[in-house]
Motif scaffolding. Structure first.
Motif, mmCIF file in Angstrom:
data_model
loop_
_atom_site.group_PDB
_atom_site.id
_atom_site.type_symbol
_atom_site.label_atom_id
_atom_site.label_comp_id
_atom_site.label_asym_id
_atom_site.label_seq_id
_atom_site.Cartn_x
_atom_site.Cartn_y
_atom_site.Cartn_z
ATOM 1 N N GLN A 275 0.829 -1.212 0.000
ATOM 2 C CA GLN A 275 0.000 0.000 0.000
ATOM 3 C C GLN A 275 0.863 1.262 0.000
ATOM 4 N N ILE A 276 1.874 1.287 0.860
ATOM 5 C CA ILE A 276 2.702 2.494 0.952
ATOM 6 C C ILE A 276 3.560 2.660 -0.300
ATOM 7 N N LYS A 277 4.068 1.556 -0.832
ATOM 8 C CA LYS A 277 4.839 1.649 -2.073
ATOM 9 C C LYS A 277 3.995 2.221 -3.206
ATOM 10 N N GLN A 278 2.747 1.757 -3.328
ATOM 11 C CA GLN A 278 1.874 2.246 -4.394
ATOM 12 C C GLN A 278 1.497 3.708 -4.167
ATOM 13 N N LEU A 279 1.298 4.078 -2.909
ATOM 14 C CA LEU A 279 0.978 5.470 -2.592
ATOM 15 C C LEU A 279 2.128 6.387 -2.989
ATOM 16 N N CYS A 280 3.343 5.994 -2.620
ATOM 17 C CA CYS A 280 4.521 6.807 -2.954
ATOM 18 C C CYS A 280 4.778 6.832 -4.456
ATOM 19 N N LYS A 281 4.499 5.714 -5.121
ATOM 20 C CA LYS A 281 4.657 5.666 -6.577
ATOM 21 C C LYS A 281 3.680 6.625 -7.247
ATOM 22 N N THR A 282 2.431 6.629 -6.784
ATOM 23 C CA THR A 282 1.406 7.499 -7.352
ATOM 24 C C THR A 282 1.752 8.970 -7.151
ATOM 25 N N LEU A 283 2.319 9.290 -5.988
ATOM 26 C CA LEU A 283 2.667 10.679 -5.666
ATOM 27 C C LEU A 283 4.073 11.047 -6.139
ATOM 28 N N ASP A 284 4.737 10.095 -6.822
ATOM 29 C CA ASP A 284 6.081 10.310 -7.352
ATOM 30 C C ASP A 284 7.065 10.713 -6.251
ATOM 31 N N CYS A 285 6.995 9.978 -5.140
ATOM 32 C CA CYS A 285 7.938 10.229 -4.035
ATOM 33 C C CYS A 285 8.422 8.890 -3.471
ATOM 34 N N HIS A 286 8.693 7.926 -4.373
ATOM 35 C CA HIS A 286 9.072 6.581 -3.923
ATOM 36 C C HIS A 286 10.365 6.588 -3.117
ATOM 37 N N GLY A 287 11.204 7.609 -3.283
ATOM 38 C CA GLY A 287 12.431 7.699 -2.505
ATOM 39 C C GLY A 287 12.201 8.061 -1.053
ATOM 40 N N ASN A 288 10.955 8.407 -0.723
ATOM 41 C CA ASN A 288 10.623 8.785 0.652
ATOM 42 C C ASN A 288 10.274 7.586 1.524
ATOM 43 N N TYR A 289 10.291 6.390 0.937
ATOM 44 C CA TYR A 289 9.919 5.192 1.681
ATOM 45 C C TYR A 289 11.036 4.165 1.587
ATOM 46 N N ILE A 290 11.562 3.775 2.730
ATOM 47 C CA ILE A 290 12.639 2.784 2.795
ATOM 48 C C ILE A 290 12.159 1.608 3.643
ATOM 49 N N ARG A 291 12.082 0.445 3.021
ATOM 50 C CA ARG A 291 11.679 -0.766 3.732
ATOM 51 C C ARG A 291 12.897 -1.636 3.976
ATOM 52 N N ILE A 292 13.150 -1.948 5.235
ATOM 53 C CA ILE A 292 14.267 -2.810 5.628
ATOM 54 C C ILE A 292 13.687 -4.165 6.041
ATOM 55 N N GLU A 293 13.911 -5.180 5.229
ATOM 56 C CA GLU A 293 13.362 -6.511 5.509
ATOM 57 C C GLU A 293 14.397 -7.577 5.168
ATOM 58 N N PRO A 294 15.323 -7.846 6.098
ATOM 59 C CA PRO A 294 16.394 -8.818 5.830
ATOM 60 C C PRO A 294 15.860 -10.245 5.709
#
Length: 337
Positions: A275-294
């Motif tokens: 959801q957050i990735k798609q939201l940031c993609k739509t708003l053209d701010c995908h660099g504002n979201y960093i997911r850390i999942e080792p």
């Protein structure tokens, strides 16, 4: 730009984000030249569920523990928290008739290192998830609510730790009182007549609390807009346990008891991430979201496997991520500084 840190639930697997953030804090200290810097100093809002809620509370504690100290707390707490002797196993019917573990160890630990500090005393805004079983409503512990509702919304941090991590089947629900109940006791009101919260782990609806954190940020800073938020969301290790068709098709009530919690927690986290990735993609701010999942690598997916070997394997998984993602952590350090 407002900066948000969100940490998933995952039991003893919380060692993974704890180790990564200990490394990040050291990078921040080195980059800033401030040896007294703490991880929470560089964020405006911290959110967490279950083990992530415990970490968020510890980072926000007025005692200002370092991230390295908090990692050591986890190494100490895990074997104590997820220990059950033969008596407890028999009493609980090996987890079939009552909770697998007693809550005393976690509460005693939280009381020792947090004392009587309350959520109104933390230095930064926060959001810790839990769920009220009596009223059947989500309960989000926030510092901002104490500004609106005073002691009715103020809770001791040690009680919040207990509430956010009361995972069904693992621990009994938490019976938690707001600070306002102290006044009622002082006035001689019977304990039976003092209202309390009947709380379980917030992971049942928000194991990844990132979306809850984003909504809270919009409430706190409506003038900023989503484009002006930097979200760092940390998981507790990607669960890759497979459930083949031939096995699943034979599941009945008993067969589903163990996998259902694992599946529910991981799927909820993945959905929020999407959801957050798609939201940031739509708003053209995908660099504002960093997911850390080792990746968990050799570590066990079970969130109560707190053996010394598995704790080492979890720490190794975190170190592997750190060693192979130095560019990500360096970029994050620059963004936070």
């Amino acid at each position: 730009m407002k900066k948000i840190l969100s940490i998933d639930g995952g039991g003893i697997r919380g060692i993974i984000p704890a180790a990564i953030f200990a490394n990040l804090e050291e990078r921040l200290k080195l980059a800033s030249g401030d040896r007294n810097l703490r991880l929470a100093d560089k964020f405006d809002l911290l959110a967490g569920t279950s083990t992530g809620g415990i970490l968020a509370v510890l980072y926000l504690s007025p005692k200002r523990y370092s991230a390295s100290q908090i990692l050591e707390f986890y190494r100490e707490l895990g074997p104590i928290l997820f220990h059950r002797g033969l008596g407890q196993r028999l009493k609980s019917g090996f987890g079939l008739f009552s909770s697998r573990y007693k809550e005393d160890a976690l509460y005693d630990f939280a009381k020792r290192i947090l004392g009587d500090a309350t959520i109104s005393e933390v230095a930064k805004d926060c959001l810790i998830t839990s769920y009220e079983m009596t009223s059947r409503k989500a309960l989000l512990f926030t510092r901002s609510d104490t500004g609106k509702y005073g002691t009715l919304a103020d809770y001791r941090l040690c009680d919040i730790v207990r509430a956010t991590s009361a995972a069904p089947t693992y621990f009994p629900p938490a019976k938690v009182y707001p600070i306002s109940s102290d006044l009622l006791r002082a006035d001689g009101v019977s304990e039976d007549n003092i209202p309390f919260r009947n709380l379980v782990d917030g992971g049942i609806y928000a194991n990844n609390p990132s979306m809850c954190a984003l909504v809270e940020a919009v409430k706190l800073w409506p003038e900023e807009g989503v484009r002006n938020f930097l979200m760092v969301s940390a998981g507790t290790g990607k669960a890759e346990r497979s459930y083949p068709y031939e096995r699943v098709r034979r599941f009945g009530y008993i067969g589903w008891l163990s996998p259902i919690l694992d599946i529910m927690l991981s799927s909820v986290a993945e959905t929020v991430d999407y959801q957050i990735k798609q939201l940031c993609k739509t708003l053209d701010c995908h660099g504002n979201y960093i997911r850390i999942e080792p990746s968990l690598l050799n570590a066990d997916v079970d969130m109560d496997r707190a053996t010394q070997r598995n704790i080492r394997d979890l720490a190794d998984a975190a170190q592997y991520f750190i060693d192979h993602n130095g560019d990500v952590l360096d970029k994050l350090t620059d963004s936070l500084i």
